[in-house]
Scaffold this motif. Structure first.
Motif, PDB file in Angstrom:
ATOM      1  N   ASN A  97       0.709  -1.024   0.252  1.00  0.00           N
ATOM      2  CA  ASN A  97       0.044  -0.077   0.070  1.00  0.00           C
ATOM      3  C   ASN A  97       0.898   1.220   0.111  1.00  0.00           C
ATOM      4  N   PRO A  98       0.948   2.049  -1.055  1.00  0.00           N
ATOM      5  CA  PRO A  98       1.678   3.140  -1.054  1.00  0.00           C
ATOM      6  C   PRO A  98       1.338   4.202  -0.321  1.00  0.00           C
ATOM      7  N   ASN A  99      -0.010   4.132   0.608  1.00  0.00           N
ATOM      8  CA  ASN A  99      -0.310   5.093   1.252  1.00  0.00           C
ATOM      9  C   ASN A  99       0.352   5.051   2.689  1.00  0.00           C
ATOM     10  N   GLN A 100       0.829   3.943   2.946  1.00  0.00           N
ATOM     11  CA  GLN A 100       1.681   3.622   4.263  1.00  0.00           C
ATOM     12  C   GLN A 100       2.761   3.044   4.237  1.00  0.00           C
ATOM     13  N   TRP A 101       3.471   2.946   2.977  1.00  0.00           N
ATOM     14  CA  TRP A 101       4.853   2.574   2.874  1.00  0.00           C
ATOM     15  C   TRP A 101       5.441   3.666   2.104  1.00  0.00           C
ATOM     16  N   PRO A 102       6.754   3.977   2.332  1.00  0.00           N
ATOM     17  CA  PRO A 102       7.848   4.748   1.692  1.00  0.00           C
ATOM     18  C   PRO A 102       8.065   4.019   0.389  1.00  0.00           C
ATOM     19  N   THR A 103       8.043   4.968  -0.626  1.00  0.00           N
ATOM     20  CA  THR A 103       8.318   4.374  -2.009  1.00  0.00           C
ATOM     21  C   THR A 103       9.271   5.085  -2.744  1.00  0.00           C
ATOM     22  N   GLY A 104       9.756   4.424  -3.858  1.00  0.00           N
ATOM     23  CA  GLY A 104      10.814   5.267  -4.601  1.00  0.00           C
ATOM     24  C   GLY A 104      10.421   4.778  -6.028  1.00  0.00           C
ATOM     25  N   PRO A 105      11.086   5.177  -7.051  1.00  0.00           N
ATOM     26  CA  PRO A 105      10.588   4.957  -8.373  1.00  0.00           C
ATOM     27  C   PRO A 105      10.993   3.628  -8.821  1.00  0.00           C
ATOM     28  N   PRO A 106      10.328   2.766  -9.682  1.00  0.00           N
ATOM     29  CA  PRO A 106      10.511   1.646 -10.337  1.00  0.00           C
ATOM     30  C   PRO A 106      11.911   1.413 -10.756  1.00  0.00           C
ATOM     31  N   SER A 107      12.388   0.309 -10.407  1.00  0.00           N
ATOM     32  CA  SER A 107      13.780   0.187 -11.320  1.00  0.00           C
ATOM     33  C   SER A 107      13.878   0.060 -12.866  1.00  0.00           C
ATOM     34  N   ASP A 108      12.818  -0.445 -13.434  1.00  0.00           N
ATOM     35  CA  ASP A 108      12.606  -0.452 -14.963  1.00  0.00           C
ATOM     36  C   ASP A 108      11.376   0.032 -15.134  1.00  0.00           C
ATOM     37  N   PRO A 109      10.944   1.397 -15.404  1.00  0.00           N
ATOM     38  CA  PRO A 109       9.691   2.019 -15.683  1.00  0.00           C
ATOM     39  C   PRO A 109       9.094   1.000 -16.966  1.00  0.00           C
ATOM     40  N   ARG A 160       2.498   0.052 -10.639  1.00  0.00           N
ATOM     41  CA  ARG A 160       3.314   0.409 -11.881  1.00  0.00           C
ATOM     42  C   ARG A 160       4.515   1.585 -11.682  1.00  0.00           C
ATOM     43  N   ASP A 161       3.962   2.409 -10.628  1.00  0.00           N
ATOM     44  CA  ASP A 161       4.550   3.883 -10.680  1.00  0.00           C
ATOM     45  C   ASP A 161       5.635   3.560  -9.537  1.00  0.00           C
ATOM     46  N   ASN A 162       5.775   2.634  -8.703  1.00  0.00           N
ATOM     47  CA  ASN A 162       6.691   2.590  -7.718  1.00  0.00           C
ATOM     48  C   ASN A 162       7.581   1.376  -7.493  1.00  0.00           C
ATOM     49  N   ASP A 163       8.108   1.234  -6.200  1.00  0.00           N
ATOM     50  CA  ASP A 163       9.189   0.124  -6.227  1.00  0.00           C
ATOM     51  C   ASP A 163       8.528  -0.844  -5.231  1.00  0.00           C
ATOM     52  N   SER A 173      17.082  -3.089   1.101  1.00  0.00           N
ATOM     53  CA  SER A 173      17.589  -1.786   1.705  1.00  0.00           C
ATOM     54  C   SER A 173      16.568  -1.032   2.250  1.00  0.00           C
ATOM     55  N   ARG A 174      15.473  -1.097   1.867  1.00  0.00           N
ATOM     56  CA  ARG A 174      14.183  -0.430   2.276  1.00  0.00           C
ATOM     57  C   ARG A 174      14.038  -0.372   3.915  1.00  0.00           C
ATOM     58  N   TRP A 175      14.486  -1.500   4.670  1.00  0.00           N
ATOM     59  CA  TRP A 175      14.483  -1.649   6.009  1.00  0.00           C
ATOM     60  C   TRP A 175      15.666  -1.064   6.438  1.00  0.00           C
ATOM     61  N   LEU A 176      16.728  -0.665   6.029  1.00  0.00           N
ATOM     62  CA  LEU A 176      17.933  -0.358   6.532  1.00  0.00           C
ATOM     63  C   LEU A 176      17.892   1.198   6.912  1.00  0.00           C
ATOM     64  N   LEU A 177      18.042   1.548   8.101  1.00  0.00           N
ATOM     65  CA  LEU A 177      17.914   2.838   8.462  1.00  0.00           C
ATOM     66  C   LEU A 177      19.282   3.607   8.223  1.00  0.00           C
TER      67      LEU A 177
END
Length: 650
Positions: A469-481, A491-494, A501-505
């Protein structure tokens, strides 16, 4: 006469149609009054007759115009949560919506705040026990009970899931995992052959660990031995620690348990008396494994009960002994003539034993299997994991690893991040059921608005969508749009991608209290009596999602009893394998070993990319559930090579 029969059938059909119409009208009115977004469907997903009829219905409906069947039809199919993921919630414009059916209304939610309300208010939103009837194979248990009965089961089955037991899990996993890896290497020093049995081997490992840690029954990794003429190695009476068949049995303990777990579907849907008498080999094998394992467990139960009543059980605190003691069987009670007044029946003890075997092996084994596959297609993450393991163990061999010293570090390292990310992407259970009772509508705050959940409504916590759920998780751009990981969802996020690495502070910052989910004071007050673990699922040195956003082990009162058991096992397997080896994709389908040796780096990359795309397709399209989410078609081929001998390394 024929006309009378025809009229009777017509009348019955008309009455049935009228009943369906009235139910539909009532359910639709309740949905409109609820304040919750809704859609309509003519079939209830959880109706067994409909699920069987889907073999005929699906091909017919697929021939109809999509405008007739969207958006409802796909949400009446088994495993739609995995196939569609977050896409339906985005389409509805809400993270909670209702599907109205003639039989019963169903709410699906991927909203962390709604999930927190549902899991905290367990009396208002009980488990729909009718969906769990099939899990009472040997007796009622902690999973198939509610209310005061559930409290009773929970209090008795919680004690063995302790740090003392986790020490045993750690040691047993190290031993079993080393045996598993040795069987893969088959005497080779540098590289294994292509292994296509990872899923089965992970199942075996987890079975052995839960058997030892849960019931004090050690199981040995299979070795090459000669079988007798009837296919078994005969052993001594009571021997459950090998492939031998005990006196009075026709199957070994290990074979009976393995066959039982592989035959769950027919055991669930076919009545036992019919299964026993069907003239098919699969039916005979299925019933025999059910009967044989039950007899083995009854023998173990009686032996352990005798030890407890005579005070000769020692300081062992496995699940079986804890249940026997919790049920009121002790040496002191025996001396007072009170042994017969146990508060869990033998059938209930066996029912709990079965449910912990079931829950404790499939979920963990699946996670181990998928961790290995995901790391094989994410080489950079694998190298990061190996670097962290080198720092933790400083070259110490596994024989010198220490639970108290090393496991907390694993939780907070890349190993913990890999485990968390795999459980986020591929949760063991794709839907966690709740409900409202008949005559008991309940209020919920949804999107800041007070809504009413109608009585007798099924509710599904959609773990697959919640974790994406992008409303409650930090997102980045997809690796290969240009080539999204999933054709429909995010389709518009990762969030569909494996990114530990998303878990590493930030390494320069400390975990702040804003990353720690708030604990409900009412749960904490009662936790000591029910054995409810209210601590976070993740280490404080890793990212902590909002409360309710990460639920691989559910949450609240009904959260998984064996959570730490499973986490310790997964982390130990990752540590042992990747401290010594690298895991690589098998490219046998595209090139031989000799051809790979002669390839340039560019050519190796091309063949590896082909294998990677196929594994990604398998993990997207060939998955399915009976009880847990698994690869249901084919296998994923992997190779294990000594570190420093990798063929694919970038």
């Amino acid at each position: 006469m024929p006309s009378t029969v025809a009229l009777a059938l017509l009348a019955l059909t008309a009455l049935w149609a009228l009943k369906i119409f009235r139910q539909s009208t009532r359910n639709l009115a309740a949905a409109k009054a609820s304040g919750i977004k809704y859609t309509w469907a003519p079939f209830l997903l959880y109706n067994n007759a409909y699920m069987l009829a889907c073999i005929v219905i699906v091909p017919i409906v697929r021939c109809l115009p999509k405008s007739w069947t969207e958006p409802w039809f796909d949400m009446t199919l088994v495993d739609w949560e995995w196939a569609r993921r977050y896409e339906p919630f985005k389409r509805f414009g809400s993270d909670t919506f209702m599907v109205v059916t003639p039989e019963r209304n169903v709410i699906f939610t991927a909203d962390a705040d709604v999930i927190s309300q549902l899991t905290t208010r367990r009396n208002d939103f009980p488990k729909p026990l009718e969906l769990y009837e099939s899990l009472r194979l040997y007796g009622n248990n902690v999973v198939t009970s509610e209310g005061q009965l559930w409290r009773h089961h929970r209090k008795i089955t919680s004690p063995p899931f302790s740090e003392k037991n986790n020490h045993l899990v750690f040691a047993e996993t190290l031993a079993q995992c080393q045996d598993m890896v040795d069987s893969w290497m088959d005497g080779e020093e540098e590289s294994s052959k292509t292994i296509h049995t990872i899923a089965d081997d992970a199942m075996r490992l987890s079975l052995h660990v839960i058997s030892r840690g849960g019931f004090g029954v050690p199981l040995k990794w299979p070795t090459k031995t000669k079988a007798t003429e009837n296919g078994h190695v005969k052993g001594e009476e009571g021997n459950t620690s090998s492939a031998s068949v005990s006196k009075g049995h026709t199957m070994s303990y290990a074979d009976a348990l393995g066959s039982l777990l592989h035959s769950l579907f027919p055991l669930i849907i076919v009545p036992k008396f019919l299964l026993r008498n069907l003239p098919f080999q699969w039916a005979k094998t299925t019933y025999t494994s059910y009967d044989e394992w039950g007899d083995y467990m009854k023998e173990i139960l009686q032996a352990k009960k005798s030890a407890v009543l005579t005070g000769t059980e020692g300081d062992n605190l496995d699940l079986m002994i804890a249940m026997i003691k919790g049920a009121g069987n002790t040496a002191e009670s025996a001396s007072k003539g009170e042994a017969s007044r146990q508060t869990l029946s033998d059938d209930e003890i066996l029912g709990n034993a079965f449910i912990f075997i079931l829950a404790g092996h499939e979920t963990t084994a699946d996670s181990i299997h998928f961790c290995l596959a995901l790391l094989a297609i994410n080489i950079a993450a694998q190298r990061h994991l190996q670097s962290d393991l080198d720092e933790i163990f400083q070259g110490r061999p596994p024989s010198q690893w220490d639970y108290d010293q090393d496991v907390p570090k694993l939780f907070g390292s890349m190993a913990g991040a890999v485990m968390n990310e795999e459980l986020r992407l591929i949760p063991p259970v794709i839907g966690i059921p709740k409900s409202t009772a008949k005559g008991s509508p309940q209020t919920l705050i949804i999107d800041g608005k007070k809504c009413t959940v109608p009585e007798n409504t099924l509710i599904t916590l959609n773990t697959t969508a919640t974790h994406r759920n992008p409303n409650q998780w930090p997102t980045g751009p997809p690796s290969d749009p240009g080539h999204p990981t999933h054709p429909l969802s995010n389709r518009d996020n990762d969030l569909e991608e494996f990114k530990p690495s998303r878990w590493l502070l930030d390494p320069n910052s400390k975990a702040s209290t804003t990353n720690i989910p708030n604990q409900d004071n009412n749960i904490n007050t009662e936790a000591s009596t029910l054995g409810v673990n209210t601590s976070a699922d993740t280490s404080s040195s890793l990212y902590r999602p909002p409360k309710g956003a990460y639920i691989p082990f559910s949450e609240g009162y009904r959260s998984c009893l064996g959570r730490r058991f499973a986490q310790v096992e997964i982390l130990t397997v990752l540590a042992l394998i990747f401290s010594q080896y690298s895991v690589e994709l098998a490219v046998d389908a595209y090139a031989s070993d000799e051809e790979v040796e002669k390839m340039s780096e560019r050519e190796k990359r091309e063949v590896w990319e082909k294998a990677k795309r196929e594994v990604e397709r398998q993990m997207r399209e060939d998955m399915g559930t009976v009880i847990t989410l698994q690869l249901r078609k084919g296998s994923i081929g992997l190779r294990f090579v000594r570190r420093g001998r990798e063929r694919f390394d970038w």
